[in-house]
Design an enzyme around this catalytic site. Structure first.
Site, PDB file in Angstrom:
ATOM      1  N   ALA A 255       0.863  -1.178   0.000  1.00 43.80           N
ATOM      2  CA  ALA A 255       0.000   0.000   0.000  1.00 43.80           C
ATOM      3  C   ALA A 255       0.900   1.229   0.000  1.00 43.80           C
ATOM      4  CB  ALA A 255      -0.858  -0.016   1.254  1.00 43.80           C
TER       5      ALA A 255
ATOM      6  N   GLY B 120       0.427  -5.136   0.566  1.00 40.84           N
ATOM      7  CA  GLY B 120      -0.726  -5.090  -0.325  1.00 40.84           C
ATOM      8  C   GLY B 120      -0.435  -5.636  -1.716  1.00 40.84           C
TER       9      GLY B 120
ATOM     10  N   GLU C  61      -0.808  -9.183  -1.460  1.00 37.28           N
ATOM     11  CA  GLU C  61      -2.231  -9.481  -1.251  1.00 37.28           C
ATOM     12  C   GLU C  61      -3.023  -9.424  -2.561  1.00 37.28           C
ATOM     13  OE1 GLU C  61      -2.392  -6.614   2.062  1.00 37.28           O
ATOM     14  OE2 GLU C  61      -3.440  -8.207   3.148  1.00 37.28           O
TER      15      GLU C  61
ATOM     16  N   GLU D 222       3.898  -5.836   7.036  1.00 38.30           N
ATOM     17  CA  GLU D 222       3.070  -4.805   7.680  1.00 38.30           C
ATOM     18  C   GLU D 222       3.421  -4.586   9.149  1.00 38.30           C
ATOM     19  OE1 GLU D 222       2.004  -6.955   5.475  1.00 38.30           O
ATOM     20  OE2 GLU D 222       0.502  -6.052   4.148  1.00 38.30           O
TER      21      GLU D 222
HETATM   22  C1  3H9 Z   1       0.583  -2.513   3.361  1.00 37.36           C
HETATM   23  O1  3H9 Z   1       0.781  -2.897   2.240  1.00 37.36           O
HETATM   24  C2  3H9 Z   1      -0.732  -2.593   4.058  1.00 37.36           C
HETATM   25  C3  3H9 Z   1      -1.739  -3.450   3.348  1.00 37.36           C
HETATM   26  O2  3H9 Z   1      -1.650  -4.798   3.774  1.00 37.36           O
HETATM   27  C4  3H9 Z   1      -3.146  -3.025   3.683  1.00 37.36           C
HETATM   28  C5  3H9 Z   1      -3.558  -1.652   3.264  1.00 37.36           C
HETATM   29  C6  3H9 Z   1      -5.001  -1.362   3.568  1.00 37.36           C
HETATM   30  N1  3H9 Z   1       4.632   3.444   0.168  1.00 37.36           N
HETATM   31  O3  3H9 Z   1      13.270   1.900   0.234  1.00 37.36           O
HETATM   32  P1  3H9 Z   1      13.658   2.597  -1.022  1.00 37.36           P
HETATM   33  C7  3H9 Z   1       9.305   4.823  -1.420  1.00 37.36           C
HETATM   34  S1  3H9 Z   1       1.804  -1.747   4.268  1.00 37.36           S
HETATM   35  C8  3H9 Z   1       5.092   4.645  -0.184  1.00 37.36           C
HETATM   36  O4  3H9 Z   1      14.626   3.693  -0.918  1.00 37.36           O
HETATM   37  P2  3H9 Z   1      14.865   0.172  -1.973  1.00 37.36           P
HETATM   38  C9  3H9 Z   1      10.417   5.198  -0.461  1.00 37.36           C
HETATM   39  O5  3H9 Z   1       9.965   6.080   0.525  1.00 37.36           O
HETATM   40  C10 3H9 Z   1       3.169  -1.655   3.164  1.00 37.36           C
HETATM   41  N2  3H9 Z   1       6.361   4.856  -0.577  1.00 37.36           N
HETATM   42  O6  3H9 Z   1      14.141   1.567  -2.147  1.00 37.36           O
HETATM   43  C11 3H9 Z   1      11.406   5.824  -1.416  1.00 37.36           C
HETATM   44  O7  3H9 Z   1      10.957   7.128  -1.693  1.00 37.36           O
HETATM   45  P3  3H9 Z   1      11.984   8.298  -1.944  1.00 37.36           P
HETATM   46  C12 3H9 Z   1       3.920  -2.924   3.127  1.00 37.36           C
HETATM   47  C13 3H9 Z   1       7.191   3.819  -0.579  1.00 37.36           C
HETATM   48  O8  3H9 Z   1      15.124  -0.327  -3.317  1.00 37.36           O
HETATM   49  C14 3H9 Z   1      11.242   4.997  -2.683  1.00 37.36           C
HETATM   50  O9  3H9 Z   1       9.960   4.388  -2.581  1.00 37.36           O
HETATM   51  N3  3H9 Z   1       5.112  -2.740   2.344  1.00 37.36           N
HETATM   52  C15 3H9 Z   1       6.778   2.544  -0.211  1.00 37.36           C
HETATM   53  O10 3H9 Z   1      15.996   0.305  -1.009  1.00 37.36           O
HETATM   54  C16 3H9 Z   1      12.287   3.918  -2.845  1.00 37.36           C
HETATM   55  O11 3H9 Z   1      12.300   3.117  -1.663  1.00 37.36           O
HETATM   56  C17 3H9 Z   1       6.291  -2.385   2.872  1.00 37.36           C
HETATM   57  O12 3H9 Z   1       6.417  -2.232   4.071  1.00 37.36           O
HETATM   58  C18 3H9 Z   1       5.429   2.361   0.174  1.00 37.36           C
HETATM   59  N4  3H9 Z   1       4.939   1.169   0.524  1.00 37.36           N
HETATM   60  O13 3H9 Z   1      13.800  -0.779  -1.274  1.00 37.36           O
HETATM   61  C19 3H9 Z   1       7.437  -2.235   1.929  1.00 37.36           C
HETATM   62  N5  3H9 Z   1       7.820   1.703  -0.310  1.00 37.36           N
HETATM   63  O14 3H9 Z   1      12.793   7.897  -3.125  1.00 37.36           O
HETATM   64  C20 3H9 Z   1       8.150  -0.932   2.173  1.00 37.36           C
HETATM   65  C21 3H9 Z   1       8.859   2.435  -0.760  1.00 37.36           C
HETATM   66  O15 3H9 Z   1      11.128   9.497  -2.114  1.00 37.36           O
HETATM   67  N6  3H9 Z   1       9.201  -0.700   1.228  1.00 37.36           N
HETATM   68  N7  3H9 Z   1       8.483   3.720  -0.909  1.00 37.36           N
HETATM   69  O16 3H9 Z   1      12.810   8.360  -0.674  1.00 37.36           O
HETATM   70  C22 3H9 Z   1      10.401  -1.343   1.257  1.00 37.36           C
HETATM   71  O17 3H9 Z   1      10.633  -2.224   2.071  1.00 37.36           O
HETATM   72  C23 3H9 Z   1      11.450  -0.903   0.290  1.00 37.36           C
HETATM   73  O18 3H9 Z   1      11.094   0.373  -0.186  1.00 37.36           O
HETATM   74  C24 3H9 Z   1      11.644  -1.828  -0.945  1.00 37.36           C
HETATM   75  C25 3H9 Z   1      12.618  -1.141  -1.926  1.00 37.36           C
HETATM   76  C26 3H9 Z   1      12.246  -3.153  -0.460  1.00 37.36           C
HETATM   77  C27 3H9 Z   1      10.346  -2.077  -1.627  1.00 37.36           C
END
Ligand code: 3H9
Length: 702
Positions: free
Chosen positions: A68, A107, A110, A130
């Site tokens: 999400a 998400g 999901e 999450e």
């Molecule tokens: C969820 O899904 C809830 C659902 O079950 C239910 C909903 C109702 N959202 O980390 P990076 C941005 S909870 C917004 O530097 P990497 C990040 O801020 C979510 N932005 O890259 C950054 O922005 P900026 C569950 C996001 O290659 C840019 O993307 N998911 C999100 O080192 C690059 O990110 C997670 O917890 C996001 N979800 O790593 C996954 N994710 O360039 C969270 C990233 O402006 N994300 N951004 O600074 C991660 O673990 C890592 O970002 C990922 C990539 C491994 C994907």
């Protein structure tokens, strides 16, 4: 016939009876409101189109959705919400195939679980992280995963938050097929076959292979319920409850239960703090020096000093693939340092973290020498010698003499004045501070300390290098102790005042552990060695204001030679058999000091201990902001979370101050000002923020 829909974020194309829906929302295809709406509309369109016989959902760019859009959390959510999109996909009368690559998380995973078939490209990682954001899977994950895997694997995924490989996901039944090459092509081919064979949809909600063994299911639930009880984040217990409902309730009721649980966790203080920590870490990497920077080339690194710090730094660099030249004054010290590094790799091999070939390759990149001239061809030297100004100056003079023009001279000092050090050599613009934390190959934090003359390109290179070393870099200006140790000093002083006024070390430690720190301040002192902070106090003694309240308890303990764990004694007696117990003689020293100063000891509640320590940290953080040592409040939070054990679910000292209310923090500081005016005087920043209705988090933009 092929056509593309209007939405840029979700494209729709029909080819040979297959609707190909692609999500295109760089960088990580987060499922924001427009993506959800686009996906919903595209799936509906495919349903309504009689020419479509099967549907593929994939993603452009580097990954299937990584979750999400976390930026939408804590705000009213636009419809369709994620679970509505998932329900629509699952209810499709035509088979829906997920074509997954990159990191399908939260998400994103999901969405894939709501599809009828899942094909992942080799190398894909899938997970439900999450919990790390203080919430739970809210797009049906808690109900769909256990229906396939049973409660054990489902809860492991959700409670650890750790992603799994495509192979592991396939073994669990969560993935149907792994594509070696192009997953989109593989999914398209599968879709065409399904049309040809008239394959029916396979909704996950109707699957029950994971529910076949109710006893095992409830055993796993009970196991994780006990784990959840120890976790500080309420989402943990909620996840267990949700997964249990997958067995007990019809699917739709389970989904309703999950939604209510998600809605309860999302606005909570823990989830708010964890989201803050997530974005704070990424924000810290954005520093002004990056704009227009030309990075200096770093291919080969030198490390001067082969003690614990130097060896840890060398390991960090070797792990990242750099050839490292390690320097020590004498052969004996060098041998010890090299042996330390070798032992580290032997241990990693024995534990199966790396294979022998990797360990050997890393050792092969290491050159140990006592000859400084060997540093002539390195691009960067990190100096990690004894924390003494004169010793460091001598090393810098030698480095200045041998290093090539344009090479970077980094010092790992924790306190010393980098400007003064830089001024002693011919190239102050090449000097920067890299403050690593012990053990340097494990701790994530790296304070990049920027001197008055440091070339912005050197700073930018430091940030790029930190990424390669898999560190979390934070920019700090020059100040005694930079960000981390300045705040630590305030924390310890607040604790020391309480020690003298009536609290015991164990009581203070227990209060801070109860707040969420893994260990209390006196336990940390015993672990790190009391002599280190003693040396600093001695160094500062000459410039100390005689009117300041000075707590001498730490000095008196050191005078006994009780330097903590390594000496068997410090604030605690470190008994091999019975673990640490409070040192009764320290309590005598404290009592004698109280008597000497005429202090009548009083009681401190756990809450008062916590609020005094937290207020002191936030106040010192505010001063660092005023002085320009820290760029933004969230940088201070990152330093404390990644380097000093500040509980992540509290968001760091500045976020915690926001959550406790700045007015209340300021009033607490004012109340104590009579006790020690300089220390407790609130930073003017509190007043400034309060009068403008702002908080520290409002200073985090950029
Ligand atoms: C969820 O899904 C809830 C659902 O079950 C239910 C909903 C109702 N959202 O980390 P990076 C941005 S909870 C917004 O530097 P990497 C990040 O801020 C979510 N932005 O890259 C950054 O922005 P900026 C569950 C996001 O290659 C840019 O993307 N998911 C999100 O080192 C690059 O990110 C997670 O917890 C996001 N979800 O790593 C996954 N994710 O360039 C969270 C990233 O402006 N994300 N951004 O600074 C991660 O673990 C890592 O970002 C990922 C990539 C491994 C994907």
């Amino acid at each position: 016939m092929s056509e593309t829909a209007k939405s840029d974020l979700v494209t729709f194309e029909t080819r040979e009876g297959v609707a190909v829906i692609m999500i295109n929302n760089p960088p990580v295809n987060a499922l924001g409101a427009d993506v959800r709406a686009g996906l919903h509309a595209a799936v509906k369109r495919a349903q309504d189109d009689t020419a479509v016989g099967a549907i593929v959902i994939g993603a452009e760019g580097r990954s299937f959705p990584a979750g999400a859009d976390v930026r939408e959390f804590g705000k009213p959510r636009a419809t369709p919400i994620l679970s509505q999109v998932c329900d629509l996909i699952e209810a499709s009368q035509k088979p829906v195939i997920a074509a997954i690559h990159g990191t399908a998380l939260g998400g994103g995973f999901e969405i894939a679980l709501a599809c009828h078939y899942r094909i992942a490209q080799q190398g894909t990682r899938l997970g439900l992280p999450e919990i790390t954001l203080g919430v739970l899977p809210g797009g049906g994950g808690t109900q769909r995963v256990p229906r396939i895997t049973g409660a054990g694997p489902a809860l492991e995924l959700m409670m650890t938050g750790k992603p799994v490989t495509a192979e592991r996901a396939q073994a669990l039944g969560l993935i149907d097929q792994i594509a070696e090459r192009n997953v989109d092509k593989a999914a398209f081919a599968t879709a065409r076959n399904m049309i040809a064979q008239g394959t029916a949809p396979r909704p996950t909600r109707d699957r029950a292979e994971g529910l076949g063994d109710p006893a095992a299911f409830s055993d796993a639930v009970e196991h994780w319920r006990a784990q959840a009880a120890k976790r500080p984040v309420p989402a943990a217990a909620k996840i267990v409850d949700c997964v249990e409902r997958a067995m007990l309730l019809p699917f739709d009721n389970g989904i309703a239960f999950e939604r209510a649980a998600f809605d309860e966790c999302e606005p909570g203080p823990e989830a708010t703090a964890l989201r803050h920590a997530f974005f704070a870490e990424r924000r810290a990497a954005k520093v002004p020096e990056l704009a227009g920077a030309t990075l200096r080339e770093v291919h080969k690194i030198g490390v001067v000093g082969a003690g614990t710090m130097g060896a840890g730094i060398a390991i960090s660099c070797l792990d990242a693939g750099f050839p490292v030249t390690l320097i020590e004054r004498d052969q004996e010290g060098l041998d010890r340092g090299v042996a330390r590094i070798k032992t580290n790799y032997d241990r990693s091999i024995a534990k199966g973290r790396i294979d022998t070939a990797t360990g050997d390759a890393r050792m092969a990149r290491l050159t140990g020498t006592t000859d400084m001239a060997q540093l002539a061809d390195v691009d960067l030297v990190i100096e990690a010698v004894f924390e003494d100004e004169q010793v460091k100056r001598d090393v810098f003079a030698q480095l200045d003499a041998v290093m090539r023009p344009g090479a970077i001279l980094a010092t790992n000092t924790s306190y010393l004045d980098i400007n003064a050090l830089a001024a002693t050599i011919s190239r102050p613009e090449d000097v920067v501070g890299y403050h690593f934390f012990s053990p340097a190959h494990i701790m994530k934090l790296l304070e990049v300390v920027v001197g008055d003359k440091t070339d912005p390109n050197v700073v930018a290179t430091g940030f790029a290098l930190a990424k390669k070393l898999r560190k979390v870099p934070v920019r700090a200006g020059v100040a005694d102790g930079f960000i981390g140790n300045r705040v630590l000093a305030a924390y310890r002083l607040a604790a020391d005042f309480m020690l003298e006024d009536g609290a015991s070390p164990a009581q203070i430690d227990a209060a801070m552990r109860a707040y969420g720190f893994p260990v209390g301040p006196y336990q940390v002192l015993d672990m790190a060695g009391l002599d280190i902070s003693w040396a600093r106090r001695k160094r500062l003694a000459a410039t100390r204001d005689p009117n300041e309240r000075y707590v001498a308890i730490g000095d008196l303990i050191c005078e006994q030679g009780w330097f903590g764990q390594k000496a068997g004694r410090g604030y605690y007696v470190h008994d091999q058999d019975n673990g640490p117990i409070e040192n009764p003689e320290v309590l005598d020293i404290i009592a004698a000091e109280r008597a000497r100063k005429g202090i009548t000891p009083r009681m401190f509640s756990r809450e008062e201990i916590q609020s005094r320590c937290l207020d002191a940290m936030a106040n010192e953080g505010a001063r660092l902001l005023e002085e320009g040592v820290a760029l933004r409040p969230s940088d201070i939070d990152v330093v404390k979370i990644f380097g000093y054990g500040f509980p992540r679910h509290k968001g760091g000292p500045m976020m915690a101050a926001d959550q406790r209310g700045l007015l209340s923090v300021m009033n607490g500081l004012k109340e104590r000002s009579a006790e020690e005016p300089r220390f407790w005087a609130p930073s003017p920043l509190f007043n400034e923020l309060i009068k403008n209705g702002r908080r520290f988090s409002d200073m985090n933009n950029g």
